[in-house]
Scaffold this active site. Structure first.
Site, PDB file in Angstrom:
ATOM      1  N   ASP A  64       0.828  -1.191   0.000  1.00  0.00           N
ATOM      2  CA  ASP A  64       0.000   0.000   0.000  1.00  0.00           C
ATOM      3  C   ASP A  64       0.873   1.255   0.000  1.00  0.00           C
ATOM      4  O   ASP A  64       1.652   1.477   0.925  1.00  0.00           O
ATOM      5  CB  ASP A  64      -0.878  -0.049   1.255  1.00  0.00           C
ATOM      6  CG  ASP A  64      -1.922   1.038   1.256  1.00  0.00           C
ATOM      7  OD1 ASP A  64      -2.575   1.209   0.208  1.00  0.00           O
ATOM      8  OD2 ASP A  64      -2.073   1.726   2.269  1.00  0.00           O
ATOM      9  N   THR A  97      -3.329   5.515  -3.904  1.00  0.00           N
ATOM     10  CA  THR A  97      -2.231   6.325  -3.371  1.00  0.00           C
ATOM     11  C   THR A  97      -0.956   6.151  -4.199  1.00  0.00           C
ATOM     12  O   THR A  97      -0.246   7.119  -4.445  1.00  0.00           O
ATOM     13  CB  THR A  97      -1.949   5.973  -1.902  1.00  0.00           C
ATOM     14  OG1 THR A  97      -1.744   4.568  -1.782  1.00  0.00           O
ATOM     15  CG2 THR A  97      -3.117   6.361  -1.019  1.00  0.00           C
ATOM     16  N   THR A  98      -0.693   4.936  -4.634  1.00  0.00           N
ATOM     17  CA  THR A  98       0.513   4.707  -5.427  1.00  0.00           C
ATOM     18  C   THR A  98       0.386   5.431  -6.761  1.00  0.00           C
ATOM     19  O   THR A  98       1.316   6.106  -7.216  1.00  0.00           O
ATOM     20  CB  THR A  98       0.710   3.196  -5.675  1.00  0.00           C
ATOM     21  OG1 THR A  98       0.488   2.503  -4.449  1.00  0.00           O
ATOM     22  CG2 THR A  98       2.091   2.898  -6.169  1.00  0.00           C
ATOM     23  N   ASP A 386      -9.116  -0.137   1.375  1.00  0.00           N
ATOM     24  CA  ASP A 386      -9.137   0.444   0.028  1.00  0.00           C
ATOM     25  C   ASP A 386     -10.453   0.118  -0.676  1.00  0.00           C
ATOM     26  O   ASP A 386     -11.076   0.971  -1.284  1.00  0.00           O
ATOM     27  CB  ASP A 386      -7.972  -0.098  -0.818  1.00  0.00           C
ATOM     28  CG  ASP A 386      -6.642   0.537  -0.432  1.00  0.00           C
ATOM     29  OD1 ASP A 386      -6.628   1.375   0.490  1.00  0.00           O
ATOM     30  OD2 ASP A 386      -5.613   0.192  -1.042  1.00  0.00           O
TER      31      ASP A 386
HETATM   32  P1  ADP Z   1      -2.920   2.165  -5.941  1.00  0.00           P
HETATM   33  O1  ADP Z   1      -2.290   2.448  -4.611  1.00  0.00           O
HETATM   34  O2  ADP Z   1      -2.643   3.275  -6.902  1.00  0.00           O
HETATM   35  O3  ADP Z   1      -4.348   1.797  -5.851  1.00  0.00           O
HETATM   36  P2  ADP Z   1      -2.502  -0.579  -6.707  1.00  0.00           P
HETATM   37  O4  ADP Z   1      -1.294  -1.394  -6.392  1.00  0.00           O
HETATM   38  O5  ADP Z   1      -3.748  -0.894  -5.997  1.00  0.00           O
HETATM   39  O6  ADP Z   1      -2.095   0.930  -6.499  1.00  0.00           O
HETATM   40  O7  ADP Z   1      -2.722  -0.699  -8.260  1.00  0.00           O
HETATM   41  C1  ADP Z   1      -3.774  -0.056  -8.907  1.00  0.00           C
HETATM   42  C2  ADP Z   1      -3.641  -0.242 -10.394  1.00  0.00           C
HETATM   43  O8  ADP Z   1      -3.757  -1.629 -10.733  1.00  0.00           O
HETATM   44  C3  ADP Z   1      -4.746   0.467 -11.119  1.00  0.00           C
HETATM   45  O9  ADP Z   1      -4.214   1.148 -12.225  1.00  0.00           O
HETATM   46  C4  ADP Z   1      -5.663  -0.659 -11.546  1.00  0.00           C
HETATM   47  O10 ADP Z   1      -6.404  -0.356 -12.695  1.00  0.00           O
HETATM   48  C5  ADP Z   1      -4.693  -1.770 -11.774  1.00  0.00           C
HETATM   49  N1  ADP Z   1      -5.330  -3.107 -11.709  1.00  0.00           N
HETATM   50  C6  ADP Z   1      -6.050  -3.641 -10.719  1.00  0.00           C
HETATM   51  N2  ADP Z   1      -6.496  -4.874 -11.014  1.00  0.00           N
HETATM   52  C7  ADP Z   1      -6.022  -5.154 -12.262  1.00  0.00           C
HETATM   53  C8  ADP Z   1      -6.130  -6.279 -13.144  1.00  0.00           C
HETATM   54  N3  ADP Z   1      -6.804  -7.362 -12.797  1.00  0.00           N
HETATM   55  N4  ADP Z   1      -5.504  -6.202 -14.323  1.00  0.00           N
HETATM   56  C9  ADP Z   1      -4.793  -5.108 -14.664  1.00  0.00           C
HETATM   57  N5  ADP Z   1      -4.664  -4.027 -13.896  1.00  0.00           N
HETATM   58  C10 ADP Z   1      -5.272  -4.024 -12.703  1.00  0.00           C
HETATM   59 MG    MG Z   2      -5.256   0.144  -5.107  1.00  0.00          MG
END
Ligand code: ADP
Ligand code: MG
Length: 529
Positions: A64, A97-98, A386
């Site tokens: 996270d 957040t990322t 989240d």
């Molecule tokens: P954040 O802290 O920004 O939420 P995450 O590690 O949760 O970071 O990653 C979010 C990103 O991963 C988003 O761009 C989302 O669209 C992408 N994502 C989530 N699930 C999938 C999936 N099954 N396939 C491809 N991308 C995905």
């Molecule tokens: Mg996320």
């Protein structure tokens, strides 16, 4: 004699550290990029985790963004501004957040390239500003409207993908949505009404409790450990005599006086308990202490009592059981009591917890999250937080977008077109902003071990053919329709991330002078040693 000789003038204390002009800018940009770099490998379903060990040896394993940055104790002032972006995102939604931090870092990286071409920082800032306005407009146009149960489920699952919660995401998504719907009235959702409590156990046994779980036990072992059809009193006073605020001294000169005094004390305590009994309470939650003698009376009356309950828990109990929080035991009346079908103590990993369950129409609920070890449970809890934020955001706003880099690629495409409508050097800044959007699909591809150039080329051509939700299938490396595949995120994540990332980039670009006062200066030096 001429007086024209230039004398140096000191306007700052001697030990002030100062950097100006290009140095200041480059330094700040480097720091901001370093923050983004620190979290970029965690983005997306195939993102890696980080292990952070603090000075006393506590270990946190997480994926996270905001948790990583908070735990890292970042010192550089510009880097701290980027950390703020993550915190703002955390407060506004919880998720994304990322993404927000990576965008901020990339905007600054692209800005640096423009600075190298001698484009003035205020021109870049202006261009970024224009680009952000256009991007927000595009987002509103492409966002999908309308909420279905299936959409909410996909939103929750997307939020948890790649986190510890993965294995049971279907089930967890179900209870997350149920939790949000229970505390929702109309568009209004207060996530503080959902308590997430973690436990060690089989993660498939995570559950939603129509009530509260609190980390407390009954005050005395002779009290009942379970009460059915509980009538609940919530007191934010103490059930004690002594008034610590006044701290009076009593001078007793002969033994009869002492026993008189003790009798009087006992009488008052008896009266307290009688008052509680009269009101009809069978369970008492007290924010402060309970006198030993009062405990004894309560226990004899068959009442389950808990002391030193946190104020925030008391408030949640009030919303879960419909009990009123009463400030003086003298005023307790039957109308103040709340109800729970069952109040019972359960032992969880050698620790007693109180379950206040089977509440009627509770306005506050508890999600009991289980994980194999404490670290796992903690990470699942963060993933659930989240997902709760995302589901709430979509219910509040009714808008969602395709993830997997789809929305960012669509923005890049639109912004490139928009750049052509501009003249002058701002055009270059808008173009840079457009390119910066591609950092999200690029990073998703990189983190999945895919070839980013191949992936992005395919993705660009799909968007050129108006497939607005074309995103990256991180498992096959092919292009997929993110919406159809159920990779869906709240629009709010993207609008918020864009706003904060652009703001911080503009702000950092406009700084050309960093004056570090001595205390901060010393602290930094200590850090380096
Ligand atoms: P954040 O802290 O920004 O939420 P995450 O590690 O949760 O970071 O990653 C979010 C990103 O991963 C988003 O761009 C989302 O669209 C992408 N994502 C989530 N699930 C999938 C999936 N099954 N396939 C491809 N991308 C995905
Ligand atoms: Mg996320």
């Amino acid at each position: 004699m001429s007086n024209n000789q230039v004398q140096p003038i000191f306007i700052l204390p001697e030990d002030t550290k100062r950097t100006t002009g290009k140095d200041a800018q480059r330094n700040n940009i480097a720091a901001a990029k370093a923050v983004a770099q620190a979290v970029r490998t965690t983005l997306g379903p195939k993102g890696m985790d980080k292990m952070i060990v603090d000075s006393v040896g506590n270990v946190v394993v997480t994926n996270d963004g905001v948790t990583i940055l908070k735990e890292m104790q970042i010192e550089h002032p510009a880097a701290k501004m980027v950390v703020e972006v993550a915190k703002t995102q955390e407060d506004a939604i919880g998720d994304g957040t990322t993404t927000a931090v990576i965008l901020a870092g990339e905007l600054l990286k692209r800005a640096e390239e423009l600075l190298d071409q001698n484009i003035h920082p205020t021109v870049i800032a202006k261009g970024y500003h224009l680009a952000e306005i256009e991007a927000q407009k595009v987002l509103q146009e492409i966002a999908s409207r309308g909420i279905t149960d299936n959409l909410l489920k996909n939103i929750a699952i997307t939020a948890m993908t790649g986190k510890g919660a993965e294995v049971n995401k279907e089930k967890l998504a179900g209870i997350i949505i149920q939790a949000v719907k229970t505390v929702q009235h109309g568009q209004h959702i207060d996530l503080a009404d959902i308590k997430v409590e973690r436990q060690i156990g089989n993660s498939s046994a995570s559950e939603l409790i129509a009530g509260m779980v609190i980390d407390k036990e009954r005050v005395h072992p002779t009290m009942p450990s379970a009460v059915t059809s509980a009538r609940i009193a919530l007191l934010d006073c103490s059930l004690e005599i002594k008034n610590t605020e006044i701290d009076a001294k009593i001078q007793i000169t002969d033994p009869t006086q002492l026993s008189l005094f003790l009798d009087q004390e006992e009488k008052t305590l008896r009266l307290m308990v009688e008052k509680i009994l009269q009101a009809g309470a069978t369970v008492v939650f007290c924010q402060r202490g309970i006198d030993d003698l009062a405990q004894h009376f309560l226990s004899k009356a068959g009442i389950l009592a808990v002391r030193r309950v946190k104020k925030s828990d008391l408030e949640k109990l009030s919303r879960a059981t419909a009990a009123k929080i009463v400030s003086s035991w003298k005023e307790l009346s039957p109308a103040d009591l709340g109800f729970a079908g069952m109040v019972q103590e359960k032992k969880i990993d050698a620790q007693e917890m109180l379950f206040i369950e089977q509440c009627q129409n509770p306005k506050a609920v508890t999600l009991l999250v289980k994980g194999g070890t404490e670290h796992v449970a903690e990470e699942i809890k963060r993933a659930i937080a989240d997902a709760l934020g995302d589901v709430a955001a979509v219910i509040r706003e009714g808008t969602a977008v395709g993830g997997a880099g789809a929305v960012e690629m669509e923005l890049a495409q639109n912004l490139r077109k928009y750049a052509h409508t501009l003249v002058g050097r701002e055009q270059l800044a808008v173009q840079a902003f457009a390119e910066a959007m591609e950092i999200i699909p690029r990073t998703l591809a990189e983190n999945a071990g895919l070839d980013p150039i191949d992936c992005l080329t395919q993705l660009r051509s799909a968007h050129e053919q108006h497939q607005i939700w074309a995103g990256i299938d991180v498992f096959s490396g092919k292009t997929m329709d993110a919406w159809k595949e159920g990779v869906i995120e709240p629009l709010k994540i993207k609008t918020q991330a864009l706003r904060s990332a652009t703001e911080v980039a503009e702000m950092i670009l406009r700084i050309d002078d960093v004056i570090l006062g001595s205390p901060a200066d010393k602290k930094m030096l200590e850090m380096e040693l």
